[in-house]
Design an enzyme around this catalytic site. Structure first.
Site, PDB file in Angstrom:
ATOM      1  N   GLY A   8       0.506  -1.130  -0.082  1.00 51.07           N
ATOM      2  CA  GLY A   8      -0.111   0.080  -0.028  1.00 51.07           C
ATOM      3  C   GLY A   8       0.843   1.283   0.122  1.00 51.07           C
ATOM      4  N   MET A  13      -1.409   6.475   3.980  1.00 48.43           N
ATOM      5  CA  MET A  13      -0.568   6.061   5.022  1.00 48.43           C
ATOM      6  C   MET A  13       0.741   5.359   4.526  1.00 48.43           C
ATOM      7  SD  MET A  13      -1.389   6.572   8.087  1.00 48.43           S
ATOM      8  CE  MET A  13      -0.084   5.593   8.531  1.00 48.43           C
ATOM      9  N   THR A  86      -4.364  -2.592   7.893  1.00 49.04           N
ATOM     10  CA  THR A  86      -5.414  -2.299   7.228  1.00 49.04           C
ATOM     11  C   THR A  86      -6.796  -2.631   7.831  1.00 49.04           C
ATOM     12  OG1 THR A  86      -4.136  -2.785   5.138  1.00 49.04           O
ATOM     13  CG2 THR A  86      -6.649  -2.991   4.864  1.00 49.04           C
ATOM     14  N   ASN A 111      -5.895   0.225  14.955  1.00 47.39           N
ATOM     15  CA  ASN A 111      -5.179   1.287  15.466  1.00 47.39           C
ATOM     16  C   ASN A 111      -3.836   1.203  16.039  1.00 47.39           C
ATOM     17  OD1 ASN A 111      -4.864   4.167  16.666  1.00 47.39           O
ATOM     18  ND2 ASN A 111      -6.821   4.362  16.042  1.00 47.39           N
ATOM     19  N   MET A 112      -2.728   1.920  15.341  1.00 48.12           N
ATOM     20  CA  MET A 112      -1.485   1.776  15.751  1.00 48.12           C
ATOM     21  C   MET A 112      -0.938   2.946  16.721  1.00 48.12           C
ATOM     22  SD  MET A 112       0.047  -0.911  14.333  1.00 48.12           S
ATOM     23  CE  MET A 112      -0.619  -2.223  13.311  1.00 48.12           C
ATOM     24  N   HIS A 141     -13.815  10.595  10.376  1.00 55.13           N
ATOM     25  CA  HIS A 141     -12.556  10.654   9.399  1.00 55.13           C
ATOM     26  C   HIS A 141     -12.804  11.557   8.214  1.00 55.13           C
ATOM     27  CE1 HIS A 141     -11.862   6.868  12.002  1.00 55.13           C
ATOM     28  NE2 HIS A 141     -10.693   6.961  11.861  1.00 55.13           N
ATOM     29  N   LYS A 145     -11.768   8.184   3.289  1.00 55.85           N
ATOM     30  CA  LYS A 145     -11.987   6.820   3.911  1.00 55.85           C
ATOM     31  C   LYS A 145     -12.782   6.062   3.280  1.00 55.85           C
ATOM     32  CE  LYS A 145     -11.834   4.403   8.142  1.00 55.85           C
ATOM     33  NZ  LYS A 145     -10.560   3.566   7.815  1.00 55.85           N
ATOM     34  N   GLY A 151     -12.409   0.591  11.625  1.00 59.31           N
ATOM     35  CA  GLY A 151     -11.657  -0.555  12.095  1.00 59.31           C
ATOM     36  C   GLY A 151     -11.658  -0.194  13.764  1.00 59.31           C
TER      37      GLY A 151
HETATM   38  N1  NAI Z   1      -4.214   0.570  12.098  1.00 58.51           N
HETATM   39  C1  NAI Z   1      -3.871   1.823  11.847  1.00 58.51           C
HETATM   40  O1  NAI Z   1      -3.556   2.605  12.879  1.00 58.51           O
HETATM   41  C2  NAI Z   1      -4.504   2.572  10.533  1.00 58.51           C
HETATM   42  C3  NAI Z   1      -5.016   1.744   9.708  1.00 58.51           C
HETATM   43  N2  NAI Z   1      -5.399   2.789   8.381  1.00 58.51           N
HETATM   44  C4  NAI Z   1      -5.775   1.752   7.210  1.00 58.51           C
HETATM   45  O2  NAI Z   1      -4.934   1.587   6.517  1.00 58.51           O
HETATM   46  C5  NAI Z   1      -5.578   1.274   5.172  1.00 58.51           C
HETATM   47  C6  NAI Z   1      -4.932   2.283   4.066  1.00 58.51           C
HETATM   48  O3  NAI Z   1      -5.378   3.857   4.413  1.00 58.51           O
HETATM   49  P1  NAI Z   1      -5.042   4.940   3.466  1.00 58.51           P
HETATM   50  O4  NAI Z   1      -3.605   4.909   3.268  1.00 58.51           O
HETATM   51  O5  NAI Z   1      -5.550   5.956   4.042  1.00 58.51           O
HETATM   52  O6  NAI Z   1      -5.814   4.536   2.342  1.00 58.51           O
HETATM   53  P2  NAI Z   1      -5.461   4.845   0.532  1.00 58.51           P
HETATM   54  O7  NAI Z   1      -6.615   4.662  -0.167  1.00 58.51           O
HETATM   55  O8  NAI Z   1      -4.869   6.146   0.689  1.00 58.51           O
HETATM   56  O9  NAI Z   1      -4.551   3.843   0.350  1.00 58.51           O
HETATM   57  C7  NAI Z   1      -4.609   2.532  -0.106  1.00 58.51           C
HETATM   58  C8  NAI Z   1      -3.360   1.879  -0.616  1.00 58.51           C
HETATM   59  O10 NAI Z   1      -3.893   0.380  -0.791  1.00 58.51           O
HETATM   60  C9  NAI Z   1      -3.710   0.001  -2.354  1.00 58.51           C
HETATM   61  N3  NAI Z   1      -4.627  -0.586  -2.855  1.00 58.51           N
HETATM   62  C10 NAI Z   1      -4.267  -1.991  -3.237  1.00 58.51           C
HETATM   63  N4  NAI Z   1      -5.527  -2.499  -3.740  1.00 58.51           N
HETATM   64  C11 NAI Z   1      -6.627  -1.820  -3.498  1.00 58.51           C
HETATM   65  C12 NAI Z   1      -7.776  -1.617  -3.808  1.00 58.51           C
HETATM   66  N5  NAI Z   1      -8.625  -2.788  -4.349  1.00 58.51           N
HETATM   67  N6  NAI Z   1      -8.651  -0.702  -3.600  1.00 58.51           N
HETATM   68  C13 NAI Z   1      -8.037   0.519  -2.789  1.00 58.51           C
HETATM   69  N7  NAI Z   1      -6.878   0.595  -2.626  1.00 58.51           N
HETATM   70  C14 NAI Z   1      -5.955  -0.548  -2.865  1.00 58.51           C
HETATM   71  C15 NAI Z   1      -3.719   1.436  -3.187  1.00 58.51           C
HETATM   72  O11 NAI Z   1      -2.967   1.356  -4.276  1.00 58.51           O
HETATM   73  C16 NAI Z   1      -2.876   2.380  -2.149  1.00 58.51           C
HETATM   74  O12 NAI Z   1      -1.463   2.029  -2.097  1.00 58.51           O
HETATM   75  C17 NAI Z   1      -7.289   1.550   5.431  1.00 58.51           C
HETATM   76  O13 NAI Z   1      -7.701   0.252   5.497  1.00 58.51           O
HETATM   77  C18 NAI Z   1      -7.154   2.179   6.707  1.00 58.51           C
HETATM   78  O14 NAI Z   1      -8.279   2.208   7.396  1.00 58.51           O
HETATM   79  C19 NAI Z   1      -5.243   4.045   8.130  1.00 58.51           C
HETATM   80  C20 NAI Z   1      -4.680   4.717   9.148  1.00 58.51           C
HETATM   81  C21 NAI Z   1      -4.225   4.067  10.651  1.00 58.51           C
HETATM   82  O1  LIG Z   2      -8.422   5.461   7.329  1.00 62.51           O
HETATM   83  C1  LIG Z   2      -7.850   5.943   8.226  1.00 62.51           C
HETATM   84  O2  LIG Z   2      -7.425   7.180   8.297  1.00 62.51           O
HETATM   85  C2  LIG Z   2      -7.910   5.240   9.766  1.00 62.51           C
HETATM   86  N1  LIG Z   2      -8.278   4.227   9.745  1.00 62.51           N
HETATM   87  C3  LIG Z   2      -8.246   3.454  10.930  1.00 62.51           C
HETATM   88  C4  LIG Z   2      -9.645   2.722  11.355  1.00 62.51           C
HETATM   89  O3  LIG Z   2     -10.290   2.313  10.474  1.00 62.51           O
HETATM   90  O4  LIG Z   2      -9.846   2.739  12.512  1.00 62.51           O
HETATM   91  C5  LIG Z   2      -7.512   4.043  12.016  1.00 62.51           C
HETATM   92  C6  LIG Z   2      -7.450   5.583  11.959  1.00 62.51           C
HETATM   93  O5  LIG Z   2      -8.632   6.080  12.722  1.00 62.51           O
HETATM   94  C7  LIG Z   2      -7.336   6.157  10.721  1.00 62.51           C
END
Ligand code: NAI
Ligand SMILES: O=C(O)C1=N[C@H](C(=O)O)C[C@H](O)C1
Length: 248
Positions: A8, A13, A86, A111-112, A141, A145, A151
Site C-alpha cells: 500500500g 498511509m 489495514t 489502530n497503531m 474521519h 476513507k 476498524g
Molecule cells: N491501523 C491503523 O493505525 C491505521 C489503519 N489505516 C488503514 O490503512 C488502510 C490504508 O489507508 P490509507 O493509506 O488512508 O488509504 P489509501 O486509499 O490512501 O491507500 C490504499 C493503498 O492500498 C492500495 N490498494 C491496493 N488494492 C486496492 C484496492 N482494491 N482498493 C483500494 N486501494 C488498494 C492503493 O493502491 C494504495 O496504495 C485503510 O484500511 C485504513 O483504514 C489507516 C490509518 C491508521
Molecule cells: O482510514 C484512516 O485514516 C484510519 N483508519 C483506521 C480505522 O479504520 O480505525 C485508524 C485511524 O482512525 C485512521
C-alpha cells in the site's frame, strides 16, 4: 538494520510510512507494493506482492482488505512476519489472518496509536463500572476513507462486548422506529475534510454523561506505531499479536 516491505506504499498511509522508514538509519525500505504506478519514489516498487524478488525481515500493510490473499500468500511462502494495519476485513478474511498466524508471527491492530489503545482500556473499565449507562461510539474521519465504520470503532465495540457480552452493535439506526434497547451500542460514522481520526465513546446515564475521546492529530502516529510493532514482531515466534501484547 530492519528490512521492511510496505504494502500500500502509494496510499496516504503508505506515503507517510515510507518517508518515515527512509529517514531512519536503522531501517531499510526493501520495496513498496501498490497496484497504481508512482513516479519519483526513492525505492523499488512492485504491483503485486508475488512479483517481489527480495527478502525482508517484516512486511507492513496499510492497503485495502482485497489485497489480503496476495499478502498472506507471499508472507507464508517466504515465512516473513506481517504487521497488518489495514481495516475493513470481513469475518472470512479475519479467519484467514488468524489461520496464517499459526504459521508465522502476525501483528494485527486497527489502530497503531498508543492513545487509542489506552482509550480501549479506559472504556473497558468504564463499561464495567457504569452499570445501566447507554454506550454510543462516534467516529470521524477524512472524506477519502473507504470503509465504515472505522476498524477502531469495531475494535472498541468488541472490547465493550468482552465486558458486557449481551451487547449488540447497532449501526446508525437509519429507518428504525423503535426506542433504544439497553443491550445495544450505537456506532456512528462521520466523514469530512481532512479529519485524521477521532473516536468518542459516550456513556449516557440518568442525568449524567461521561465521554472518553481520542483525536489523532497526524498520520505519523500510526506510521511510528506500525514500525514499533514491526520491531516487536521480528522477535516473536508464530502467533497472533496486538497492541496489548506489545504494551504489556
Ligand atoms: N491501523 C491503523 O493505525 C491505521 C489503519 N489505516 C488503514 O490503512 C488502510 C490504508 O489507508 P490509507 O493509506 O488512508 O488509504 P489509501 O486509499 O490512501 O491507500 C490504499 C493503498 O492500498 C492500495 N490498494 C491496493 N488494492 C486496492 C484496492 N482494491 N482498493 C483500494 N486501494 C488498494 C492503493 O493502491 C494504495 O496504495 C485503510 O484500511 C485504513 O483504514 C489507516 C490509518 C491508521
Ligand atoms: O482510514 C484512516 O485514516 C484510519 N483508519 C483506521 C480505522 O479504520 O480505525 C485508524 C485511524 O482512525 C485512521
Amino acid at each position: 538494520m530492519l528490512k521492511i516491505i510496505v504494502n500500500g506504499c502509494n496510499g496516504k498511509m503508505g506515503s507517510v510510512l515510507t518517508k518515515c522508514i527512509l529517514s531512519e538509519d536503522d531501517l531499510e525500505l526493501v520495496c513498496g507494493v501498490s497496484p497504481d504506478d508512482k513516479i519519483n519514489v526513492k525505492y523499488k516498487t512492485y504491483q503485486k506482492m508475488n512479483y517481489i524478488n527480495e527478502n525482508a525481515d517484516v512486511i507492513i500493510d496499510f492497503s485495502h482488505h482485497s489485497t489480503l490473499d496476495d499478502v498472506l500468500s507471499f508472507a507464508l511462502k517466504t515465512k516473513t512476519p506481517l504487521v497488518i494495519a489495514t481495516t475493513g476485513y470481513n469475518q472470512d478474511e479475519l479467519n484467514k489472518i488468524y489461520d496464517a498466524s499459526k504459521k508465522i508471527p502476525i501483528f494485527h491492530s486497527s489502530n497503531m496509536s498508543l492513545g487509542v489503545n489506552v482509550l480501549v482500556k479506559l472504556v473497558k473499565e468504564a463499561a464495567n463500572m457504569l452499570d445501566g449507562f447507554d454506550i454510543e461510539i462516534i467516529e470521524k474521519h477524512h472524506n477519502k476513507k473507504v470503509d465504515a465504520p472505522s476498524g477502531t470503532a469495531v475494535m472498541i465495540a468488541n472490547s465493550i462486548k468482552e465486558i458486557l457480552p449481551k451487547i449488540e452493535n447497532n449501526y446508525g439506526r437509519y429507518g428504525r422506529e423503535a426506542k433504544r434497547t439497553e443491550n445495544e451500542v450505537g456506532i456512528h460514522a462521520i466523514r469530512g475534510g481532512t479529519i485524521v481520526g477521532e473516536h468518542n465513546v459516550i456513556f449516557a446515564g440518568h442525568d449524567e454523561v461521561i465521554e472518553i475521546k481520542h483525536s489523532a492529530q497526524s498520520k505519523d502516529i500510526f506510521a511510528k506505531g506500525s514500525i514499533a510493532a514491526a520491531k516487536y514482531l521480528v522477535n516473536q515466534i508464530e502467533g497472533y499479536y496486538n497492541m496489548n501484547n506489545m504494551l504489556s
